[in-house]
Design an enzyme around this catalytic site. Structure first.
Site, PDB file in Angstrom:
ATOM      1  N   ARG A   6       6.236 -34.662 -57.111  1.00 22.91           N
ATOM      2  CA  ARG A   6       6.610 -34.027 -55.835  1.00 22.91           C
ATOM      3  C   ARG A   6       5.817 -32.747 -55.629  1.00 22.91           C
ATOM      4  O   ARG A   6       5.371 -32.432 -54.532  1.00 22.91           O
ATOM      5  CB  ARG A   6       8.121 -33.760 -55.764  1.00 22.91           C
ATOM      6  CG  ARG A   6       8.490 -32.929 -54.544  1.00 22.91           C
ATOM      7  CD  ARG A   6       9.971 -32.927 -54.158  1.00 22.91           C
ATOM      8  NE  ARG A   6      10.909 -33.058 -55.244  1.00 22.91           N
ATOM      9  CZ  ARG A   6      11.197 -32.086 -56.128  1.00 22.91           C
ATOM     10  NH1 ARG A   6      10.602 -30.904 -56.044  1.00 22.91           N
ATOM     11  NH2 ARG A   6      12.070 -32.298 -57.073  1.00 22.91           N
ATOM     12  N   TYR A  51       4.578 -36.085 -27.785  1.00 23.56           N
ATOM     13  CA  TYR A  51       5.032 -37.306 -28.461  1.00 23.56           C
ATOM     14  C   TYR A  51       6.570 -37.298 -28.531  1.00 23.56           C
ATOM     15  O   TYR A  51       7.176 -36.284 -28.900  1.00 23.56           O
ATOM     16  CB  TYR A  51       4.429 -37.330 -29.872  1.00 23.56           C
ATOM     17  CG  TYR A  51       4.922 -38.462 -30.717  1.00 23.56           C
ATOM     18  CD1 TYR A  51       4.528 -39.765 -30.455  1.00 23.56           C
ATOM     19  CD2 TYR A  51       5.785 -38.240 -31.777  1.00 23.56           C
ATOM     20  CE1 TYR A  51       4.986 -40.815 -31.223  1.00 23.56           C
ATOM     21  CE2 TYR A  51       6.249 -39.277 -32.561  1.00 23.56           C
ATOM     22  CZ  TYR A  51       5.851 -40.568 -32.271  1.00 23.56           C
ATOM     23  OH  TYR A  51       6.320 -41.601 -33.040  1.00 23.56           O
ATOM     24  N   ASP A  66      -1.152 -30.914 -32.287  1.00 21.94           N
ATOM     25  CA  ASP A  66      -1.047 -32.260 -32.843  1.00 21.94           C
ATOM     26  C   ASP A  66      -2.318 -32.993 -32.419  1.00 21.94           C
ATOM     27  O   ASP A  66      -2.503 -33.304 -31.242  1.00 21.94           O
ATOM     28  CB  ASP A  66       0.213 -32.937 -32.289  1.00 21.94           C
ATOM     29  CG  ASP A  66       0.404 -34.359 -32.813  1.00 21.94           C
ATOM     30  OD1 ASP A  66      -0.592 -34.990 -33.215  1.00 21.94           O
ATOM     31  OD2 ASP A  66       1.553 -34.844 -32.787  1.00 21.94           O
ATOM     32  N   LYS A  69      -1.916 -43.146 -37.815  1.00 22.08           N
ATOM     33  CA  LYS A  69      -2.730 -43.641 -36.700  1.00 22.08           C
ATOM     34  C   LYS A  69      -4.204 -43.731 -37.126  1.00 22.08           C
ATOM     35  O   LYS A  69      -4.517 -44.509 -38.006  1.00 22.08           O
ATOM     36  CB  LYS A  69      -2.503 -42.746 -35.480  1.00 22.08           C
ATOM     37  CG  LYS A  69      -1.026 -42.408 -35.217  1.00 22.08           C
ATOM     38  CD  LYS A  69      -0.158 -43.611 -34.883  1.00 22.08           C
ATOM     39  CE  LYS A  69       1.337 -43.314 -34.930  1.00 22.08           C
ATOM     40  NZ  LYS A  69       1.788 -42.162 -34.152  1.00 22.08           N
TER      41      LYS A  69
HETATM   42  C1  PLP Z   1       2.949 -41.292 -34.235  1.00 21.66           C
HETATM   43  C2  PLP Z   1       2.812 -39.882 -33.806  1.00 21.66           C
HETATM   44  C3  PLP Z   1       3.557 -38.856 -34.424  1.00 21.66           C
HETATM   45  C4  PLP Z   1       4.594 -39.143 -35.492  1.00 21.66           C
HETATM   46  O1  PLP Z   1       4.026 -39.613 -36.641  1.00 21.66           O
HETATM   47  P1  PLP Z   1       4.785 -40.592 -37.693  1.00 21.66           P
HETATM   48  O2  PLP Z   1       3.739 -40.823 -38.715  1.00 21.66           O
HETATM   49  O3  PLP Z   1       5.178 -41.814 -36.924  1.00 21.66           O
HETATM   50  O4  PLP Z   1       5.962 -39.824 -38.173  1.00 21.66           O
HETATM   51  C5  PLP Z   1       3.357 -37.566 -34.009  1.00 21.66           C
HETATM   52  N1  PLP Z   1       2.480 -37.271 -33.037  1.00 21.66           N
HETATM   53  C6  PLP Z   1       1.764 -38.222 -32.407  1.00 21.66           C
HETATM   54  C7  PLP Z   1       0.828 -37.833 -31.316  1.00 21.66           C
HETATM   55  C8  PLP Z   1       1.907 -39.562 -32.772  1.00 21.66           C
HETATM   56  O5  PLP Z   1       1.198 -40.501 -32.131  1.00 21.66           O
END
Ligand code: PLP
Length: 385
Positions: free
Chosen positions: A52, A105, A177, A202
């Site tokens: 961890r 998001y 983000d 992603k």
């Molecule tokens: C998918 C996504 C998230 C969240 O990510 P997870 O890996 O699903 O927790 C946050 N911001 C954006 C822009 C996303 O597309």
């Protein structure tokens, strides 16, 4: 000379270990051990004690991810939202106020509005395509600005440099983000952001097979706080998912080029069809924020949205006719995906709010994969007939 993006993506964090007894792996092994032994209770460790806190496979990924953004520090989490939560827990306290983009998001919005509100952290949402709207929302207790660019599913663009200036002026932390463009097309730290967060699920992972999140930054004080809570809260990325994400990250540049090529080709094809009301893709010259996008990125990414003439049933029918696009949420994988935000990713947003924001029942979001361009266009042509 600084080494290039793909060279860093392939080599950073994965230098073979030539010390006596090491095997010189060119790909970092998956270190599944949860604990690491030392010679005697009093002897020093080899730098690892408990997974961890630090794990060799995760550490390799954290170094690679930092290098992709040209950042000093990188941290890997079990999901994008685990990364977001750890940022909030680390940099804010009860009584603080957050200013968020109104097209954030959905999961980030849920986290701020439904979870952290219980810890007395308040949030205001503004249309951040107009930077002055952010300045107008600043209150004495404001602490942090949270934006995305482009947004989802409307592909709105925020002027990151202008918002960073506002953040500096008011002493606020700017979090970007950067999931949609990845560090290959956009480097928010260079544009003035303080903290960059990713869902590595992603594009960085890129193969729709590993959930993950990351934080990259240069600020040592923020890094220490977030790293402390990465261990204290424990939402860390597993060794196996660290390995998959390391593997995916190596091909990020070539994938992003093909995602973008396919997205642009689809956007241009759709623009010519009389059955399409409008196409949203920042790479199109007629996108309202094309110039700002072009000034802060080196590419426009692989996601586009468009509005079909007709009804929800027509949109559903269109998706059912596509052979190469799976109907699914998420984005950024090698395979093309299509979805209807009104009944899928954004179904929890009330209909009036959705329609006011431009998310109609016939809006379709596409994550262009890296298949052959001609095949994707042909699939669209047939489905539109
Ligand atoms: C998918 C996504 C998230 C969240 O990510 P997870 O890996 O699903 O927790 C946050 N911001 C954006 C822009 C996303 O597309």
């Amino acid at each position: 000379m600084a080494i290039g993006f793909s060279t860093r993506a392939i080599h950073n964090g994965e230098e073979p270990d030539f010390r006596a007894g090491a095997s010189g792996d060119v790909a970092v092994p998956i270190h599944l051990s949860t604990t690491f032994a030392r010679l005697k209770a009093g002897s020093p460790t080899a730098g690892y004690e408990y997974t961890r806190s630090l794990n060799p496979t995760r550490k390799a990924l954290e170094e690679k991810l930092a290098s992709l953004d040209g950042a000093k520090y990188g941290l890997a989490f079990s999901s994008g939202l685990a990364a977001a939560s750890t940022i909030i827990i680390s940099l804010l306290k009860a009584g603080d106020h957050v200013i968020g983009f109104d097209d954030l998001y959905g999961g980030t919005r849920r986290l701020l509005s439904n979870v952290f509100v219980n810890f007395n952290i308040s949030v205001s949402y503004v249309d951040a395509t107009v930077p002055e709207n952010i300045e107008k929302a600043v209150k004495p207790e404001s602490k942090l600005i949270w934006i995305e660019s482009p947004t989802n599913p409307l592909l709105k663009i925020a002027d990151i440099r202008a918002i960073a200036k506002i953040a500096k002026k008011h002493g606020l932390i700017l979090v970007v983000d950067n999931t949609f463009l990845s560090p290959y097309f956009q480097k928010p730290l260079d544009l003035g952001a303080d903290v960059v967060v990713y869902s590595t699920t992603k594009y960085i992972g890129g193969h729709s097979d590993a959930l993950g999140g990351s934080v990259v930054l240069n600020n040592e004080e923020y890094y220490k706080k977030i790293a402390y809570n990465q261990n204290a809260v424990g939402a860390v990325l597993s060794p196996f998912d660290s390995y998959l994400t390391l593997r995916g990250a190596k091909t990020l540049a070539v994938r992003m080029e093909q995602h973008q090529k396919n997205a642009l080709a689809l956007a241009e094809f759709l623009q010519k069809s009389p059955k399409i009301k409008r196409v949203l893709y920042p790479g199109l010259k007629n996108h309202p924020h094309h110039d700002i996008a072009a000034s802060q990125t080196t590419g426009f990414g692989g996601v586009l949205s468009f509005e079909l003439e007709g009804t929800l049933a027509d949109a559903e029918n269109f998706l059912s006719k596509l052979k190469l696009f799976s109907t699914a949420e998420s984005l950024g994988g090698v395979e093309s995906l299509a979805e209807i935000p009104a009944i899928m990713t954004h179904a929890s947003v009330p209909k009036e709010v959705r329609e006011k924001n431009g998310i109609s029942d016939t809006l379709i979001r596409i994550s262009a994969g890296i298949e052959n361009t001609e095949d994707l266009i042909e699939d669209f042509r047939k489905a539109l007939e």
